[in-house]
Design a protein around this motif. Structure first.
Motif, PDB file in Angstrom:
ATOM      1  N   THR A 137      -7.441  22.519 -26.534  1.00 39.65           N
ATOM      2  CA  THR A 137      -8.731  23.144 -26.272  1.00 39.65           C
ATOM      3  C   THR A 137      -8.593  24.633 -26.584  1.00 39.65           C
ATOM      4  O   THR A 137      -7.565  25.248 -26.287  1.00 39.65           O
ATOM      5  CB  THR A 137      -9.164  22.962 -24.809  1.00 39.65           C
ATOM      6  OG1 THR A 137      -8.165  23.514 -23.943  1.00 39.65           O
ATOM      7  CG2 THR A 137      -9.342  21.483 -24.477  1.00 39.65           C
ATOM      8  N   PHE A 138      -9.630  25.205 -27.191  1.00 38.40           N
ATOM      9  CA  PHE A 138      -9.609  26.603 -27.603  1.00 38.40           C
ATOM     10  C   PHE A 138     -10.696  27.373 -26.863  1.00 38.40           C
ATOM     11  O   PHE A 138     -11.825  26.895 -26.728  1.00 38.40           O
ATOM     12  CB  PHE A 138      -9.886  26.727 -29.112  1.00 38.40           C
ATOM     13  CG  PHE A 138      -8.832  26.126 -29.993  1.00 38.40           C
ATOM     14  CD1 PHE A 138      -7.811  26.905 -30.509  1.00 38.40           C
ATOM     15  CD2 PHE A 138      -8.873  24.779 -30.316  1.00 38.40           C
ATOM     16  CE1 PHE A 138      -6.844  26.347 -31.333  1.00 38.40           C
ATOM     17  CE2 PHE A 138      -7.918  24.215 -31.139  1.00 38.40           C
ATOM     18  CZ  PHE A 138      -6.896  25.004 -31.648  1.00 38.40           C
ATOM     19  N   THR A 139     -10.367  28.568 -26.419  1.00 37.77           N
ATOM     20  CA  THR A 139     -11.400  29.456 -25.894  1.00 37.77           C
ATOM     21  C   THR A 139     -12.254  29.942 -27.062  1.00 37.77           C
ATOM     22  O   THR A 139     -11.889  29.812 -28.231  1.00 37.77           O
ATOM     23  CB  THR A 139     -10.780  30.658 -25.184  1.00 37.77           C
ATOM     24  OG1 THR A 139     -10.051  31.442 -26.143  1.00 37.77           O
ATOM     25  CG2 THR A 139      -9.851  30.220 -24.053  1.00 37.77           C
ATOM     26  N   GLU A 140     -13.385  30.522 -26.735  1.00 36.00           N
ATOM     27  CA  GLU A 140     -14.260  31.041 -27.788  1.00 36.00           C
ATOM     28  C   GLU A 140     -13.550  32.127 -28.591  1.00 36.00           C
ATOM     29  O   GLU A 140     -13.659  32.179 -29.825  1.00 36.00           O
ATOM     30  CB  GLU A 140     -15.553  31.582 -27.177  1.00 36.00           C
ATOM     31  CG  GLU A 140     -16.581  32.006 -28.209  1.00 36.00           C
ATOM     32  CD  GLU A 140     -17.924  32.346 -27.592  1.00 36.00           C
ATOM     33  OE1 GLU A 140     -18.774  32.915 -28.306  1.00 36.00           O
ATOM     34  OE2 GLU A 140     -18.140  32.043 -26.394  1.00 36.00           O
ATOM     35  N   ASP A 141     -12.790  32.985 -27.926  1.00 34.23           N
ATOM     36  CA  ASP A 141     -12.063  34.041 -28.638  1.00 34.23           C
ATOM     37  C   ASP A 141     -11.011  33.452 -29.580  1.00 34.23           C
ATOM     38  O   ASP A 141     -10.817  33.938 -30.693  1.00 34.23           O
ATOM     39  CB  ASP A 141     -11.396  34.996 -27.646  1.00 34.23           C
ATOM     40  CG  ASP A 141     -12.396  35.906 -26.953  1.00 34.23           C
ATOM     41  OD1 ASP A 141     -13.521  36.053 -27.486  1.00 34.23           O
ATOM     42  OD2 ASP A 141     -12.065  36.475 -25.902  1.00 34.23           O
ATOM     43  N   ALA A 142     -10.325  32.394 -29.125  1.00 32.96           N
ATOM     44  CA  ALA A 142      -9.321  31.762 -29.983  1.00 32.96           C
ATOM     45  C   ALA A 142      -9.967  31.122 -31.208  1.00 32.96           C
ATOM     46  O   ALA A 142      -9.412  31.176 -32.316  1.00 32.96           O
ATOM     47  CB  ALA A 142      -8.541  30.716 -29.187  1.00 32.96           C
ATOM     48  N   LEU A 143     -11.131  30.513 -31.040  1.00 36.15           N
ATOM     49  CA  LEU A 143     -11.829  29.922 -32.184  1.00 36.15           C
ATOM     50  C   LEU A 143     -12.262  30.996 -33.175  1.00 36.15           C
ATOM     51  O   LEU A 143     -12.292  30.754 -34.387  1.00 36.15           O
ATOM     52  CB  LEU A 143     -13.043  29.130 -31.700  1.00 36.15           C
ATOM     53  CG  LEU A 143     -12.749  27.775 -31.050  1.00 36.15           C
ATOM     54  CD1 LEU A 143     -14.019  27.191 -30.451  1.00 36.15           C
ATOM     55  CD2 LEU A 143     -12.148  26.807 -32.061  1.00 36.15           C
ATOM     56  N   LEU A 164     -20.558  26.756 -28.039  1.00 33.15           N
ATOM     57  CA  LEU A 164     -20.872  25.340 -27.916  1.00 33.15           C
ATOM     58  C   LEU A 164     -19.614  24.482 -27.947  1.00 33.15           C
ATOM     59  O   LEU A 164     -19.549  23.433 -27.316  1.00 33.15           O
ATOM     60  CB  LEU A 164     -21.814  24.933 -29.050  1.00 33.15           C
ATOM     61  CG  LEU A 164     -22.632  23.655 -28.877  1.00 33.15           C
ATOM     62  CD1 LEU A 164     -23.563  23.755 -27.678  1.00 33.15           C
ATOM     63  CD2 LEU A 164     -23.424  23.373 -30.145  1.00 33.15           C
ATOM     64  N   VAL A 165     -18.609  24.923 -28.698  1.00 33.08           N
ATOM     65  CA  VAL A 165     -17.375  24.145 -28.812  1.00 33.08           C
ATOM     66  C   VAL A 165     -16.197  24.820 -28.114  1.00 33.08           C
ATOM     67  O   VAL A 165     -15.056  24.365 -28.234  1.00 33.08           O
ATOM     68  CB  VAL A 165     -17.023  23.870 -30.294  1.00 33.08           C
ATOM     69  CG1 VAL A 165     -17.988  22.872 -30.885  1.00 33.08           C
ATOM     70  CG2 VAL A 165     -16.993  25.154 -31.108  1.00 33.08           C
ATOM     71  N   ALA A 166     -16.462  25.904 -27.390  1.00 33.80           N
ATOM     72  CA  ALA A 166     -15.391  26.525 -26.614  1.00 33.80           C
ATOM     73  C   ALA A 166     -14.898  25.530 -25.563  1.00 33.80           C
ATOM     74  O   ALA A 166     -15.699  24.867 -24.894  1.00 33.80           O
ATOM     75  CB  ALA A 166     -15.898  27.800 -25.938  1.00 33.80           C
ATOM     76  N   ALA A 251     -30.518  24.717 -21.075  1.00 35.21           N
ATOM     77  CA  ALA A 251     -29.574  25.263 -22.045  1.00 35.21           C
ATOM     78  C   ALA A 251     -28.965  24.108 -22.833  1.00 35.21           C
ATOM     79  O   ALA A 251     -28.706  23.029 -22.289  1.00 35.21           O
ATOM     80  CB  ALA A 251     -28.471  26.053 -21.335  1.00 35.21           C
ATOM     81  N   GLU A 252     -28.750  24.334 -24.116  1.00 35.52           N
ATOM     82  CA  GLU A 252     -28.133  23.323 -24.963  1.00 35.52           C
ATOM     83  C   GLU A 252     -26.619  23.376 -24.778  1.00 35.52           C
ATOM     84  O   GLU A 252     -26.004  24.437 -24.902  1.00 35.52           O
ATOM     85  CB  GLU A 252     -28.485  23.569 -26.435  1.00 35.52           C
ATOM     86  CG  GLU A 252     -28.057  22.453 -27.357  1.00 35.52           C
ATOM     87  CD  GLU A 252     -28.469  22.696 -28.798  1.00 35.52           C
ATOM     88  OE1 GLU A 252     -28.697  21.720 -29.521  1.00 35.52           O
ATOM     89  OE2 GLU A 252     -28.562  23.876 -29.199  1.00 35.52           O
TER      90      GLU A 252
END
Length: 468
Positions: A137-143, A164-166, A251-252
């Motif tokens: 699993t990746f944080t938003e910053d890692a992505l 959305l994919v964090a 929220a989506e």
């Protein structure tokens, strides 16, 4: 960076010129931008900083000549998107864009990776090795560090919302020979379906919990170069919540399904998946073995897994499949059982059904579970024969057929797990051991004790009923 300072200055000069471009879309396509006189200066700076013998991925062959590929420099790098945003008045951090473009051109091309987006919910920071794969699993910053020119991604209309994919679960594996494509699909049309192609990583997760875990999309990544996941490849749902003032809002969010791993189970999941992956690897190592029984066992494991995955991925929720596919999914489950439980010496076709159900039953520890398993496998094999021979599985409502298929799916997963725990990786065959142990005193040594040891040391999410 000083080595590539001329390239950085050339990019900043290009971006400065972008402020004076027409904002009309047809005038600022990637192809239209290459007609600008300023493009030639930028190309020259790129070719000096990234010569073709060191960075062939930036070049293409046209009429026998190797020239810079404008689709790569503008499209894949994100420079074209940054240019259009500036031309249309957006506030773009030009210094960061320049640094990203320099890194894109000057750094070696990363190894392509295959990424599978799963619909489960895993703890933040999950990172589990599954053979050659990694579940992460990746944080938003890692992505953001994965995509090219991350400062532009959030500004593009219709771009992927990384939030959305964090923390979404991704299975990824290096594939050095894969051709990078900008056209991702749910499964790869150039080869087997994704769920069967990547069964060695998916199987341990399926065996951990009976809840369904789906592959939502499959795509190719070159970290810092290409991140081809599109918004439409992320199934979403609306989440309703109350704001601090008590007003209802929506929220989506990413749709996560029912496969949920709480943080308290993270360590147990890691131990289980590591143990099962090791057993899969031990069996599959026999693919190149000279002894036929070891090679055949590896092929049987792969074929069983492929059929199980084919049925599993087409089961949309716990008791839901397309009615027209019910019988076909039953067939896939029975084929998986046959692949696991048929011995190379089973020549008498009349005894195959009897051998499958007796060996399946021998994998369980209590008379109640043994009798239940034998009855279920007997019924499934009879239904399989009826279907294959052109008959109709009669006297069952659609609801009963779906419930029976669910029961068979759960039983097949349990048999698969026990087969992996018990099967030897040497020249012995598990079917012979099960036949000898089924009614005799060896059952405790061959089946009961190894299973108790495994389920004590590395249990799945739920302990089976016959193992106290």
């Amino acid at each position: 960076m000083s080595k590539h300072l001329p390239l950085r200055e050339a990019v900043l000069s290009w971006l400065e010129h972008a402020h004076h471009l027409s904002p009309h879309p047809h005038a600022i396509t990637d192809e239209a931008l290459t007609d600008l006189p300023e493009w030639e200066a930028l190309e020259e700076a790129v070719s000096t900083a990234a010569p073709r013998d060191e960075h062939p991925d930036l070049y293409t062959k046209i009429n026998g000549d190797r020239i810079l590929n404008y689709r790569t420099l503008l499209g894949e790098s994100g420079l074209g998107a940054a240019t259009r945003l500036i031309a249309q008045g957006a506030d773009v951090p030009e210094s960061e864009v320049a640094d990203s473009f320099v890194a894109f051109c000057a750094h070696p091309a990363p190894v392509p990776e295959r990424w599978l987006l799963l619909n489960g919910d895993f703890p933040r920071g999950t990172r589990i090795r599954l053979g050659q794969y990694t579940l992460q699993t990746f944080t938003e910053d890692a992505l953001r560090q994965v995509i090219p020119m991350p400062t532009v991604e959030g500004l593009k209309p219709g771009g992927l919302d990384l939030g959305l994919v964090a923390d979404a679960p991704f299975l990824h594996i290096p594939e050095p020979d894969r051709k990078v494509s900008r056209c991702p699909t749910w499964f790869d049309f150039t080869g087997p379906r994704a769920e069967t192609q990547h069964w060695q990583a998916l199987l341990p997760l399926m065996l951990w919990d009976e809840e369904l875990l789906r592959v939502e999309s499959v795509f190719t990544v070159q970290r810092g170069r290409s991140f081809d996941l599109r918004p439409t490849a992320v199934p979403t749902t609306l989440h309703t919540y109350l704001d601090p003032q008590g007003r209802q809002n929506e929220a989506e969010v990413r749709e996560t399904g029912t496969f949920h791993v709480p943080p308290t189970s993270a360590e147990a999941l890691t131990a289980f998946c590591t143990a099962i992956s090791a057993k899969i690897d031990a069996v599959m190592a026999g693919v190149t073995h000279k002894r036929n029984i070891v090679k055949r066992r590896a092929r049987r494991l792969e074929r069983a897994a492929r059929h199980l995955l084919a049925a599993y991925q087409r089961t949309y929720h716990d008791n839901g499949v397309w009615p027209v596919e019910t019988d076909e999914l039953l067939l896939d489950h029975v084929i998986a059982l046959e692949a696991l439980l048929i011995s190379p010496v089973d020549k008498d076709h009349k005894s195959i059904g009897r051998n499958i159900r007796s060996r399946a039953a021998a994998l369980f520890l209590t008379p109640a579970e043994q009798n239940r398993t034998e009855a279920l496998v007997k019924k499934a094999y009879e239904d399989r024969s009826t279907y294959v021979h052109g008959g109709v599985i009669a006297d069952e409502t659609e609801e009963k057929k779906l419930e029976a298929l669910r029961t068979l799916r759960l039983l097949t997963l349990q048999i698969f797990l026990r087969w992996l725990v018990l099967t030897p990786s040497d020249t012995d065959d598990l079917t012979d051991l099960l036949d000898a142990a089924a009614e005799g005193p060896d059952h405790a040594r061959v089946v009961e004790q190894p299973l108790r040891d495994f389920f004590t040391a590395t249990p799945p999410r739920a302990r089976p009923a016959d193992i106290a």
